[in-house]
Design a protein around this motif. Structure first.
Motif, PDB file in Angstrom:
ATOM      1  N   CYS A 135       0.860  -1.185   0.000  1.00 61.34           N
ATOM      2  CA  CYS A 135       0.000   0.000   0.000  1.00 61.34           C
ATOM      3  C   CYS A 135       0.895   1.234   0.000  1.00 61.34           C
ATOM      4  O   CYS A 135       1.878   1.297   0.752  1.00 61.34           O
ATOM      5  CB  CYS A 135      -0.888  -0.017   1.243  1.00 61.34           C
ATOM      6  SG  CYS A 135      -2.063   1.340   1.318  1.00 61.34           S
ATOM      7  N   GLN A 174       5.187  -8.454   7.090  1.00 65.34           N
ATOM      8  CA  GLN A 174       3.906  -7.751   7.040  1.00 65.34           C
ATOM      9  C   GLN A 174       3.938  -6.610   8.056  1.00 65.34           C
ATOM     10  O   GLN A 174       4.386  -6.773   9.183  1.00 65.34           O
ATOM     11  CB  GLN A 174       2.764  -8.710   7.364  1.00 65.34           C
ATOM     12  CG  GLN A 174       1.397  -8.074   7.253  1.00 65.34           C
ATOM     13  CD  GLN A 174       0.292  -9.098   7.451  1.00 65.34           C
ATOM     14  OE1 GLN A 174       0.480 -10.286   7.241  1.00 65.34           O
ATOM     15  NE2 GLN A 174      -0.864  -8.620   7.858  1.00 65.34           N
ATOM     16  N   ILE A 203       1.251  -4.943   3.238  1.00 62.93           N
ATOM     17  CA  ILE A 203      -0.067  -5.270   3.799  1.00 62.93           C
ATOM     18  C   ILE A 203      -0.194  -6.769   4.038  1.00 62.93           C
ATOM     19  O   ILE A 203      -0.730  -7.199   5.057  1.00 62.93           O
ATOM     20  CB  ILE A 203      -1.202  -4.787   2.858  1.00 62.93           C
ATOM     21  CG1 ILE A 203      -1.092  -3.270   2.639  1.00 62.93           C
ATOM     22  CG2 ILE A 203      -2.559  -5.168   3.385  1.00 62.93           C
ATOM     23  CD1 ILE A 203      -1.175  -2.445   3.898  1.00 62.93           C
TER      24      ILE A 203
END
Length: 158
Positions: free
Chosen positions: A92, A137, A155
């Protein structure tokens, strides 16, 4: 994004690349060996040029075979909490735009479309691929292109 579906689409795309390369190699070989391309004098290089093209296309076919072999190995690598070859990664940016990447051993730049989402193949040798390797992550990192820096966040990894 379903990784199994991504893998099937990548297999199809790699096979399509191989098929295209084989057709181009056959055309180049046929051109190089056609009787009309026999040199009539020392300045007639069409046949020689066609032979070089055929050699390059044959190498492209070999590269496609190698990609398929190496991707099959990558598809079997177990999912890790860190980005590695074989990982499907969702990133993102600052504007909340999501991008999907598959870290492959070869064929960087290959992309597949699944519904309205594009998945891009990166290799660990690419600038973004280098930054992604071993990240987890939730990790954030900065990526600079043409003197413009963007903050990215991982993400998901599957």
């Amino acid at each position: 994004m379903n990784k199994t579906h991504v893998i099937e689409c990548l297999r199809f795309a790699l096979e399509a690349q191989l098929s295209t390369a084989q057709a181009a190699a056959k055309t180049a070989h046929d051109t190089a060996t056609h009787e009309e391309n026999i040199a009539e004098n020392k300045y007639d290089t069409l046949g020689l040029e066609a032979a070089y093209l055929a050699q390059g296309q044959a190498q492209r076919v070999n590269d496609c075979h190698l990609s398929i072999i190496e991707f099959e190995k990558a598809f079997k690598i177990a999912v890790s909490s860190k980005v590695a070859i074989g990982s499907l990664v969702c990133i993102c940016d600052e504007d909340e735009n999501l991008k999907w990447y598959f870290l492959g051993p070869l064929s960087g730049g290959l992309s597949i479309k699944i519904k309205d989402t594009t998945v891009y193949v990166l290799t660990p040798l690419s600038p973004l691929g280098q930054l992604l390797m071993d990240k987890q992550q939730g990790d954030e990192f900065s990526f600079t292109i043409a003197n413009k820096s963007t903050l990215l966040e991982i993400i998901s990894i599957s």
